[in-house]
Every structure is written in structure tokens, then in C-alpha cells.
Design an enzyme around this catalytic site. Structure first.
Site, short mmCIF file in Angstrom:
data_model
loop_
_atom_site.label_atom_id
_atom_site.label_comp_id
_atom_site.label_asym_id
_atom_site.label_seq_id
_atom_site.Cartn_x
_atom_site.Cartn_y
_atom_site.Cartn_z
N ALA A 1 0.82 -1.21 0.00
CA ALA A 1 0.00 0.00 0.00
C ALA A 1 0.86 1.26 0.00
O ALA A 1 2.00 1.24 -0.45
CB ALA A 1 -0.95 -0.03 1.19
N ASP B 1 -9.74 6.36 6.73
CA ASP B 1 -9.10 5.87 5.51
C ASP B 1 -9.93 4.70 4.99
O ASP B 1 -9.52 3.53 5.05
CB ASP B 1 -7.66 5.43 5.79
CG ASP B 1 -6.88 5.18 4.51
OD1 ASP B 1 -7.42 5.45 3.41
OD2 ASP B 1 -5.72 4.71 4.59
#
Length: 434
Positions: A131, A282
Site C-alpha cells: 500500500a 481511511d
């Protein structure tokens, strides 16, 4: 997964990162202009071609950091791209180019005092996910427990700092040009929160706080932190079974299953917000795991935001009054939440009231169909038509992360596309935490 090469580590030089983004902007901008011309002639409905999307994924995945987080936001909006292009962009959610195993082993050795093969009984050489700030490897602890080990990219702190410097220069220039467009406070809030994500010890503490916040909601699951194997750049936690939300939706789940998961997402967002003044900010689909036992796993706790009591209380009253269909003083409640308004009262009230009217459809209508939901489109149009006036209605800086969370929730609910009594779900939240 992308090639196992140190070349995939994020470039850290400020000018290098700026140059790569500038070149990407030119290439994608040209593609968008061409697509726009085709849309006008009726020969295409694409806003972004698959080739441009591949370029976005390649460049933003290489840069990682703040640039990749921007790509994750783009990948969640179905109004911007076709399903095919969106599938390409979705790789940014947890499939960025990965760093080499040798580099991973070096970070683990620096942080935990020994290479992965000695620290863990088993340690996968291939990452489970890669990520924006680090990548995750599957492992087995010495006691036999399964674990997910997140290892931070070397140099990402410097890269992120340079991204913020480049973006801060743009914000500063715009703010100097017009007092109405001064976004410095919002940028500072975003910058502070993003840089804090680099500290994995902080994330471990936030994960434990979030676990306590959602403990009353038994259909949600937060992985346990394995503290002895966690440091500032390595975070070890329980490995949850299941499919990431973005993969689960491709399995053709029934409407009953989709409604169940949609309800869990709403609970995961508003439960800790109203119950503990915290929110998971998020919310891209790679951060939620649909588990075999029916629970929803919540992952990645670097962006857990804590709010002021007055902000939460004003939002609580807004939700309760909307659900009860009571007359609402939207301007007064907005001011209580910390908004500043530089418009005449009646004009500001009408502007904000329309925002609530659009966003509140699932709370008024039952059943509601998220598969045909037009809230993001209508909200975008409302802001576009009234851009000059919205510049005079300024939310408090803490609202940046709230809007990030709730906006992401809306996009995830559209992705799931369930049909059902969502008004009842919100009523349940209001009764539990109201």
C-alpha cells in the site's frame, strides 16, 4: 503482484517526485481532453482511458505516499471512470509495486533485532498487500498464531515530507491570491494526520483504542496487536481470514448479504464516532475484510481521527432530528459544530439545508437502493453550481477527516449496491448512541 525489485521503492527526492507528478499530469490531462472530445461527439463515454489508468497506477504506485493515497480516492468514485478503468485503479488500494524481500528483511532486522526467519516461525516472502506507506506479509508467530506484519518502506518518511512540501507550496500560493480560497488550515490538518501515520507505535495504540470503541458492536472485528513484534516501522497484528471488500463484491453476493455488509460499514463508521468520538478516516475498500463467520474486519488504523465533543454532539443532534423528521436549525447546528459563515443567514441556511437534503435520502426513504444512489453526483453538482458561495461557508479543520470518512462510506455503499431499510440502520445507531 508487481516485480520484486528495489527499483520499486519510492523515489524520495523532492524534485524527482514533483517531476514525475508533473509528467503524469500532462499525459493524463491530454488523455482526458481527447476523451472529452469523443464524449462530445458521442463516440465514447469514457472520461479516462484504460491506458491512462494504467499510467496512473504505475506512477502513483511507484511514488506511494500521499500521491498513492490520492489515487486510492480516485479509484473509489464510479462517476469518474468506467467499471473497467475503475478495476485498474483499484490496484492502488493494496497492490502497489512491492519492495524486495531483502529490503523487507533488512527493515525487520533493524527493528526487531533479527531477520524474519528467526523472529517468526514462518514468514511469507511474497506480500499479502502493498500500500501507500508499507507492505504486509503473512507470518506465523513462534506460538503458532497467524499474523500480518506491516513493514514500512525505507525512505517513505522523506518522500511523504517532500510531497507535503510540494503540495504546501501550491496551497500557500492559492491562499495568498485570495483570502476566500485560504485552505492552509485544512492542509495543515491533512498534513499533520498523514505524517502521524508513519509512527507504527501510534497506530498500534490507535488500533487498541478503536477495538475498545467498537467492542459493543459484535459483528465488527479489529485484529489484535502483537506488541512484542511491533515497533515504529514494523507493526504485527492478528491475521484476519476473509476477502477484502473490493474482492468480495465481485463474488456476486445476494442482496441479503450485501445489505448485511453495508449495515456493518455504517456501524463501523458511526458507532465509534458517536460512541467514542473517533472515526476510521481511511475507508477505501482494501481496508475492510468480509470474514467467513459473518463479521466485518476493519484494518489499517493510522488514520483514526479523534474529534472535539462539540463537533460530535452537533452531528448527533443533526442525525437524530433528520431521522425523527423534526424541524432542523441547520445553520445553528453548523455553527455549533465549528463552521464559520460569511453569508447572510437565510442564504447560508438554504445552501447548507440542500446539502442535508441530498445526503439524508437514506434516512428519509425506506427502502433505499444504493445501486441507483445519486447522492455523490448530486452533491458534486450542488457544490459546482454554488462554488463561490461555498467558499464563504468554512467547516472546522477537524471536519476534513470526517468528510473523508463519510464520503468514503458513501462510495463503499454504492460499490456494494444493496437495497433495503437503511433508515432502520441509522435509527438503530441513533437509539444506541443518541
Amino acid at each position: 503482484m508487481a516485480s520484486d525489485s528495489d527499483d520499486s521503492l519510492p523515489p524520495s527526492g523532492r524534485f524527482t517526485r514533483f517531476r514525475k507528478l508533473a509528467g503524469l499530469s500532462m499525459q493524463v490531462g491530454t488523455d482526458v481532453l481527447k476523451s472529452g472530445a469523443k464524449r462530445l461527439t458521442g463516440s465514447s463515454s469514457e472520461m479516462l482511458s484504460k491506458g491512462a489508468a494504467e499510467k496512473l497506477v504505475s506512477t502513483l504506485g511507484e511514488l506511494k505516499g500521499a500521491a498513492m493515497k490520492l489515487g486510492q480516492v480516485l479509484s473509489m468514485d464510479p462517476d469518474l471512470v468506467t467499471p473497467e478503468v475503475r478495476q485498474v485503479l483499484a490496484r492502488l488500494q493494496n497492490q502497489a509495486p512491492s519492495m524486495s524481500y531483502e529490503r523487507v528483511a533488512r527493515v525487520v532486522r533493524e527493528e526487531l533485532g533479527a531477520p524474519p526467519e528467526e523472529v517468526f516461525r514462518e514468514f511469507s516472502r511474497q506480500p499479502l498487500a502493498a500500500a501507500s506507506l508499507g507492505q504486509v506479509h503473512g507470518a506465523v508467530l513462534q506460538d503458532g498464531g497467524g499474523a500480518a506484519v506491516k513493514v514500512q518502506y525505507p525512505g517513505i518518511a522523506e518522500s511523504l515530507s517532500h510531497d507535503m512540501e510540494n503540495l504546501g507550496l501550491v496551497v500557500k500560493t492559492v491562499s495568498k491570491a485570495s483570502r476566500l480560497m485560504d485552505g492552509s488550515a485544512y492542509f495543515q490538518e491533512f498534513k499533520d494526520e498523514l505524517l502521524l501515520e508513519l509512527d507504527y507505535r501510534r497506530e498500534a495504540a490507535l488500533a487498541e483504542e478503536f477495538a475498545r470503541a467498537v467492542a459493543p458492536l459484535e459483528d465488527l472485528c479489529v485484529p489484535a496487536i502483537r506488541a512484542p513484534w511491533s515497533t515504529g516501522r514494523v507493526l504485527t497484528m492478528e491475521l484476519l481470514p476473509g476477502l477484502p471488500l473490493k474482492d468480495w463484491v465481485t463474488t456476486q453476493p445476494s442482496n441479503a448479504e450485501r445489505f448485511r455488509v453495508a449495515r456493518q460499514l455504517i456501524r463501523a463508521t458511526y458507532g465509534p464516532f458517536f460512541g467514542a468520538e473517533r472515526i476510521h478516516a481511511d475507508p477505501h475498500p482494501g481496508n475492510f475484510m468480509v470474514m467467513p463467520d459473518g463479521r466485518l474486519g476493519v484494518l489499517d488504523f493510522g488514520s483514526i481521527k479523534r474529534f472535539s465533543p462539540r463537533f460530535v454532539e452537533a452531528n448527533r443532534r443533526m442525525l437524530l432530528q433528520a431521522l425523527r423528521r423534526e424541524p432542523m436549525d441547520v445553520l445553528g447546528l453548523s455553527l455549533e459544530a465549528g463552521f464559520t459563515v460569511e453569508l447572510p443567514g437565510a442564504e447560508a441556511d438554504a445552501l447548507i439545508r440542500e446539502v442535508f437534503h441530498i445526503a439524508g435520502r437514506p434516512m428519509r426513504q425506506s427502502p433505499y437502493d444504493y445501486a441507483t444512489c445519486e447522492i455523490p453526483r448530486d452533491m458534486r453538482n450542488h457544490f459546482s453550481r454554488n462554488a463561490a458561495r461555498f467558499l464563504k461557508v468554512k467547516p472546522p479543520p477537524e471536519a476534513v477527516m470526517f468528510f473523508r470518512a463519510t464520503g468514503g462510506l458513501a462510495q463503499n455503499l454504492r460499490l456494494i449496491g444493496a437495497h433495503g431499510d437503511f433508515r432502520g440502520v441509522y435509527l438503530e445507531m441513533a437509539e444506541r448512541f443518541g
